[in-house]
Design a protein around this motif. Structure first.
Motif, PDB file in Angstrom:
ATOM      1  N   UNK A 143       2.526 -12.792  -0.848  1.00 43.18           N
ATOM      2  CA  UNK A 143       2.765 -11.862   0.215  1.00 43.18           C
ATOM      3  C   UNK A 143       3.503 -10.531  -0.049  1.00 43.18           C
ATOM      4  N   UNK A 144       3.906 -10.736  -1.471  1.00 44.99           N
ATOM      5  CA  UNK A 144       4.496  -9.491  -1.928  1.00 44.99           C
ATOM      6  C   UNK A 144       4.469  -9.604  -3.430  1.00 44.99           C
ATOM      7  N   UNK A 145       4.371  -8.392  -3.871  1.00 47.13           N
ATOM      8  CA  UNK A 145       4.237  -8.140  -5.502  1.00 47.13           C
ATOM      9  C   UNK A 145       5.353  -7.110  -5.847  1.00 47.13           C
ATOM     10  N   UNK A 146       6.351  -7.598  -6.737  1.00 48.50           N
ATOM     11  CA  UNK A 146       7.604  -6.865  -6.997  1.00 48.50           C
ATOM     12  C   UNK A 146       7.413  -6.685  -8.611  1.00 48.50           C
ATOM     13  N   UNK A 147       7.154  -5.361  -9.014  1.00 52.91           N
ATOM     14  CA  UNK A 147       7.278  -4.925 -10.305  1.00 52.91           C
ATOM     15  C   UNK A 147       8.117  -4.083 -10.864  1.00 52.91           C
ATOM     16  N   UNK A 148       8.846  -4.510 -11.697  1.00 48.50           N
ATOM     17  CA  UNK A 148       9.933  -3.802 -12.239  1.00 48.50           C
ATOM     18  C   UNK A 148       9.604  -3.000 -13.522  1.00 48.50           C
ATOM     19  N   UNK A 149      10.500  -1.992 -13.889  1.00 49.80           N
ATOM     20  CA  UNK A 149      10.148  -0.999 -15.132  1.00 49.80           C
ATOM     21  C   UNK A 149       8.939  -0.362 -14.764  1.00 49.80           C
ATOM     22  N   UNK A 169      -1.228  -7.628   1.446  1.00 53.86           N
ATOM     23  CA  UNK A 169       0.175  -7.878   0.804  1.00 53.86           C
ATOM     24  C   UNK A 169       0.965  -6.540   0.867  1.00 53.86           C
ATOM     25  N   UNK A 170       2.061  -6.873   0.424  1.00 57.84           N
ATOM     26  CA  UNK A 170       2.876  -5.552   0.200  1.00 57.84           C
ATOM     27  C   UNK A 170       3.296  -5.488  -1.276  1.00 57.84           C
ATOM     28  N   UNK A 171       3.447  -4.029  -1.801  1.00 59.16           N
ATOM     29  CA  UNK A 171       3.720  -3.783  -3.218  1.00 59.16           C
ATOM     30  C   UNK A 171       5.029  -2.917  -3.302  1.00 59.16           C
ATOM     31  N   UNK A 172       5.880  -3.500  -4.116  1.00 55.38           N
ATOM     32  CA  UNK A 172       7.330  -2.814  -4.397  1.00 55.38           C
ATOM     33  C   UNK A 172       7.225  -2.518  -5.690  1.00 55.38           C
ATOM     34  N   UNK A 191      18.557   0.649   3.463  1.00 54.19           N
ATOM     35  CA  UNK A 191      17.321   1.367   3.645  1.00 54.19           C
ATOM     36  C   UNK A 191      16.108   0.923   2.839  1.00 54.19           C
ATOM     37  N   UNK A 192      16.373   0.615   1.469  1.00 55.35           N
ATOM     38  CA  UNK A 192      15.388   0.090   0.587  1.00 55.35           C
ATOM     39  C   UNK A 192      14.756  -1.137   1.040  1.00 55.35           C
ATOM     40  N   UNK A 193      15.968  -2.180   1.390  1.00 56.64           N
ATOM     41  CA  UNK A 193      15.357  -3.441   1.830  1.00 56.64           C
ATOM     42  C   UNK A 193      14.352  -3.256   2.935  1.00 56.64           C
ATOM     43  N   UNK A 194      15.097  -2.612   3.998  1.00 57.19           N
ATOM     44  CA  UNK A 194      14.099  -2.643   5.448  1.00 57.19           C
ATOM     45  C   UNK A 194      12.825  -1.879   5.143  1.00 57.19           C
ATOM     46  N   UNK A 195      12.740  -0.786   4.153  1.00 63.73           N
ATOM     47  CA  UNK A 195      11.637   0.023   3.758  1.00 63.73           C
ATOM     48  C   UNK A 195      10.514  -1.076   3.102  1.00 63.73           C
ATOM     49  N   UNK A 196      10.982  -1.729   2.108  1.00 67.31           N
ATOM     50  CA  UNK A 196       9.962  -2.546   1.173  1.00 67.31           C
ATOM     51  C   UNK A 196       9.526  -3.773   2.032  1.00 67.31           C
ATOM     52  N   UNK A 197      10.037  -4.150   3.234  1.00 69.75           N
ATOM     53  CA  UNK A 197       9.715  -5.254   3.830  1.00 69.75           C
ATOM     54  C   UNK A 197       8.721  -4.916   5.163  1.00 69.75           C
ATOM     55  N   UNK A 198       8.782  -3.526   5.516  1.00 72.63           N
ATOM     56  CA  UNK A 198       8.057  -2.873   6.654  1.00 72.63           C
ATOM     57  C   UNK A 198       7.170  -2.071   6.269  1.00 72.63           C
ATOM     58  N   UNK A 199       6.952  -1.610   5.022  1.00 68.78           N
ATOM     59  CA  UNK A 199       5.953  -0.506   4.535  1.00 68.78           C
ATOM     60  C   UNK A 199       5.052  -1.257   3.408  1.00 68.78           C
ATOM     61  N   UNK A 217      -4.436  -0.475   0.318  1.00 70.53           N
ATOM     62  CA  UNK A 217      -3.119  -1.040   0.743  1.00 70.53           C
ATOM     63  C   UNK A 217      -2.481  -0.157   1.790  1.00 70.53           C
ATOM     64  N   UNK A 218      -2.290   0.990   1.712  1.00 65.45           N
ATOM     65  CA  UNK A 218      -1.701   2.046   2.655  1.00 65.45           C
ATOM     66  C   UNK A 218      -2.578   1.957   4.020  1.00 65.45           C
ATOM     67  N   UNK A 219      -3.817   1.853   3.723  1.00 63.88           N
ATOM     68  CA  UNK A 219      -4.733   2.001   5.209  1.00 63.88           C
ATOM     69  C   UNK A 219      -4.898   0.846   5.858  1.00 63.88           C
ATOM     70  N   UNK A 220      -4.562  -0.411   5.286  1.00 60.22           N
ATOM     71  CA  UNK A 220      -5.150  -1.651   5.985  1.00 60.22           C
ATOM     72  C   UNK A 220      -3.872  -1.844   7.125  1.00 60.22           C
ATOM     73  N   UNK A 221      -4.345  -2.194   8.282  1.00 63.80           N
ATOM     74  CA  UNK A 221      -3.593  -2.386   9.621  1.00 63.80           C
ATOM     75  C   UNK A 221      -2.826  -3.834   9.206  1.00 63.80           C
ATOM     76  N   UNK A 222      -3.519  -4.922   8.563  1.00 62.46           N
ATOM     77  CA  UNK A 222      -3.051  -6.195   8.577  1.00 62.46           C
ATOM     78  C   UNK A 222      -1.706  -6.142   7.537  1.00 62.46           C
ATOM     79  N   UNK A 223      -0.798  -7.225   7.656  1.00 63.71           N
ATOM     80  CA  UNK A 223       0.453  -7.235   6.808  1.00 63.71           C
ATOM     81  C   UNK A 223       0.843  -8.571   6.965  1.00 63.71           C
ATOM     82  N   UNK A 224       0.858  -9.157   5.829  1.00 60.62           N
ATOM     83  CA  UNK A 224       1.541 -10.643   5.725  1.00 60.62           C
ATOM     84  C   UNK A 224       3.106 -10.733   6.054  1.00 60.62           C
ATOM     85  N   UNK A 225       3.828  -9.591   6.104  1.00 60.31           N
ATOM     86  CA  UNK A 225       5.089  -9.382   6.371  1.00 60.31           C
ATOM     87  C   UNK A 225       5.167  -8.610   7.722  1.00 60.31           C
ATOM     88  N   UNK A 226       4.269  -9.027   8.699  1.00 59.80           N
ATOM     89  CA  UNK A 226       4.578  -8.169  10.026  1.00 59.80           C
ATOM     90  C   UNK A 226       5.867  -8.383  10.768  1.00 59.80           C
TER      91      UNK A 226
END
Length: 761
Positions: A446-452, A472-475, A360-368, A323-332
């Motif tokens: 496009x994004x998976x959000x996991x709580x707890x 995809x992105x992972x939060x 900062x958290x919102x911006x980070x989750x959608x860009x990382x 995930x970290x190394x992939x250049x592609x992002x569905x939320x580019x």
């Protein structure tokens, strides 16, 4: 000299679910008074006829008793005895009403009819062909189980475990046990190495046999995995196994090498940088990591893994790196967004004023690609997640919301007003096919959000990450200061410590949350400060008691009477008692017995059933003790007993609106949950938490324990104990170190991406 005694169990006065010690009253033929019998009689039932071997003793308080050394069940001879025997729930298909009708019809010949002429049961009112077939199968099964029981009885194996052994191996049960008794520890839930080892030694297996040493190594690895460790340092493993087995360490070393050759374990040298914590764990005791070495100094540790945990750790590291190394992002799109305008729009359209940390958290989750959002209660994690969802929906981007448990998923859904699922349901788990969502059939989001996420163990994390597409992105959302997962691993902490994911920590308490002393005191505890108990507090109280027995009395009164009277909360639905320990007057076991008696006493129209040392009753609150993939219930799930069917031998539990049916043989996976451990409460939220904090809990009085317990409450916290005990917990920030190398693998050499393996569980 041992004597023999035969009679019918009239009532069970006391039984201890851990030791099996039982006190019962026996009706002996020809004696006018009931006889008190004591001993390891964990699985006896009222109505059973027993033949006992033992001796007479005199108790200083309770008088003459028969101390049981061995016992076996025998078929009753009298009509009344047969009626009670059949009506006790031992034979599937026969309840008290049917038992009375059968015995009224056939009298003293009833058991002979069932044994040799079961078709004649059709003559009994209300008994049809299906019922006859059920009774016939159950009677035959009982007969064969008795053969297994007779074989195992001298090895102190309980009736319930004999049933499990028979159900696992069928008619081959005795042959399997004789050939390799250590298979029991691997195949049968409830039988551990120590029980299997006793059977093996009684059967004459030598202490240094390869089977025994290999089983002992697996036992140590499994026990430490149950304590949360992903691997065990080789030196620790060899020393512990040699001690438990009473064999030379060289023999353990030799067996370990053989297990590695047979691909039963994996060994690897872990290289890490001091002062990372690695070690000092004693079997059966909390492990405390030792800080040592100069900053940056490299250390080595020879690690031994059970294969599922090795492949799980390598898999998690590989998937995260992918995930970290992939250049592609569905939320580019969001990488070039004008964030000042975005937040201005949010403030104007929804009156949503985010703090700088939340922005900062919102911006980070959608860009990382991989983001961790952590923080204590009242710091705005939920609002941040809601904002992220709002922005995803504005761009018509897809997302999935998930949590490790059903209750946590329900809370996430309520907080976001959006559908949320357990991780198992998100991955479309089925008992027959396993996880349908995986690397070959990933989630289309496009994004998976996991709580707890503090609850997320290593193996489940591996399954989750394999199903997330690399673009995809992972939060990951969770409170890193809470206790780690019940299962092995320390995923949230390791991901943060690796420094590979983007991490945002929220630490500002919002004004509305600052009015709650639950939130204020949680943060004080987390910062090593004593909680406040002001007179005007409405949601945080301390009742001072130093004596454990007096504290237990007070705690039951608080739950049963004071909280309902003052605040209107319902004891069985709204109040959860949490305890740091299982034993003692204010431990989980004793409090459960006391609270069951107070909150859900027996009644004439309230069915109940004894399973081992526990009496389960309709209305009881219960907790699942292990993952059961067939029933889709998981370690820590809590529910209420909705029905007990004494005829069909089933117990039905309402798990958050879903009815789950257990056979008697599986009911030992449940325990009472009027009181549960703080560890088991992870990820749950209750309107009211009542928690004993006593100096007798000294070994478990830590800041994470107290912090986790307090943060489980939504409306009210009541502590029962002493300020001294609270101070001990607040100032003890000792964290039980878990042997895990996920952070090292994320930092180190490249690993295979999202590894899959046939042994993965």
């Amino acid at each position: 000299m041992h004597e023999f005694l035969e009679g019918t169990v009239e009532r069970i006065t006391y039984s201890h679910e851990e030791t099996g010690y039982t006190v019962a009253r026996l009706a002996v033929d020809g004696q006018p008074d009931l006889v008190t019998i004591v001993g390891n009689l964990l699985d006896i039932n009222v109505g059973e006829r027993l033949r006992l071997e033992g001796f007479w003793t005199t108790h200083a308080q309770y008088g003459r008793q028969f101390k049981v050394v061995n016992y076996k069940t025998v078929l009753p001879a009298t009509v009344e005895g047969i009626r009670r025997y059949l009506g006790s729930g031992l034979i599937k298909g026969i309840g008290p009403v049917t038992a009375r009708r059968i015995v009224n019809k056939f009298g003293a010949g009833t058991l002979d009819i069932i044994e040799h002429h079961p078709e004649r049961l059709l003559e009994v009112l209300g008994v049809g062909r299906k019922r006859v077939q059920m009774i016939t199968r159950a009677w035959e099964e009982q007969r064969r189980i008795k053969e297994v029981m007779l074989f195992l009885q001298s090895h102190q194996v309980s009736t319930s475990l004999a049933v499990k052994i028979y159900k696992q191996y069928g008619d081959e049960a005795i042959a399997v046990v004789q050939e390799n008794p250590y298979r029991l520890a691997r195949d049968v839930y409830g039988i551990g190495f120590l029980t299997a080892d006793k059977i093996a030694r009684d059967l004459g297996l030598p202490a240094d046999s390869p089977q025994r040493v290999a089983a002992g190594i697996s036992y140590v690895l499994s026990e430490l995995a149950d304590e949360g460790h992903v691997y065990v340092p080789q030196d620790t493993l060899i020393a512990e196994a040699a001690k438990i087995l009473a064999v030379p360490p060289d023999l353990v070393q030799e067996s370990l090498e053989q297990l590695e050759d047979e691909e039963q374990v994996h060994r690897e040298t872990i290289v890490y940088s001091a002062p990372e914590r690695r070690g000092g764990v004693k079997l059966g005791e909390p492990g405390v990591g030792e800080l040592g070495g100069k900053q940056g100094e490299l250390r080595e540790e020879r690690a031994v893994y059970l294969l599922p945990f090795y492949y799980g750790e390598v898999g998690v590291a590989g998937c995260l790196r992918a995930l970290l190394d992939a250049d592609r992002s569905r939320l580019s799109f969001y990488r070039s967004a004008n964030w000042e305008q975005v937040f201005a729009y949010l403030a104007e359209s929804s009156q949503l004023q985010l703090s700088s940390q939340q922005q900062e958290a919102v911006r980070t989750a959608l860009t990382h690609k991989v983001t961790v959002l952590t923080g204590g209660p009242g710091t705005g994690k939920t609002t941040t997640v809601q904002t992220i969802i709002r922005l995803l929906e504005a761009r018509r981007r897809s997302y999935a919301l998930a949590s490790p448990t059903g209750r946590a998923a329900k809370r996430l859904s309520e907080a976001t007003d959006r559908p949320a699922q357990t991780v198992h349901r998100l991955l479309e788990y089925s008992p027959a096919e396993g996880f349908k969502r995986n690397e070959n059939n990933p989630l289309n989001v496009d994004m998976v959000i996991v709580d707890e996420v503090s609850m997320l163990d290593l193996l489940l994390t591996n399954h989750l990450l394999k199903a997330i597409p690399v673009d995809a992105h992972l939060l990951l959302v969770g409170d890193v200061d809470q206790l780690p997962s019940v299962g092995a691993g320390n995923v949230l902490r390791d991901v943060i410590d690796s420094g590979q994911a983007a991490v945002v920590r929220l630490d500002t308490i919002f004004r509305q949350a600052a009015d709650s002393y639950i939130v204020v005191n949680a943060h004080r505890i987390n910062h090593g400060q004593m909680p406040l108990f002001p007179k005007g507090a409405r949601d945080f109280f301390l009742f001072v008691k130093d004596d454990p027995d007096e504290a237990a009395d007070l705690l039951v009164d608080i739950v049963q009477n004071r909280i309902p009277r003052k605040f209107g909360f319902r004891p069985l639905d709204d109040v959860q008692v949490l305890s740091p320990m299982y034993r003692g007057a204010v431990g989980v076991a004793n409090l459960n017995a006391r609270l069951q008696a107070a909150l859900n006493p027996p009644g004439p129209h309230k069915p109940e059933r004894r399973v081992g040392g526990r009496v389960f009753r309709v209305g009881d609150r219960v907790i699942q003790l292990r993952n059961n993939y067939d029933l889709e219930v998981f370690n820590g799930d809590v529910g209420r007993i909705a029905a007990i069917d004494l005829v069909n031998q089933t117990l039905t539990v309402d798990m958050d609106g879903r009815l789950v049916q257990y056979d008697w043989a599986d009911a030992d996976q449940l325990a009472h949950a009027f009181a549960i451990s703080v560890h088991k409460s992870q990820g749950s939220e209750y309107p009211v938490v009542v928690m004993p904090v006593m100096t007798t809990h000294y070994m478990m009085l830590t800041r994470p324990i107290l912090y986790t317990g307090v943060t489980r409450a939504r409306n009210l916290v009541v502590l029962v104990g002493s300020k001294r005990a609270i101070a001990i917990a607040v100032h003890n920030n000792r964290v039980a170190d878990r042997h895990s190398a996920l952070d090292v693998r994320l930092l180190g050499k490249p690993v295979p991406h999202c590894i899959n393996h046939k042994m993965m569980i």
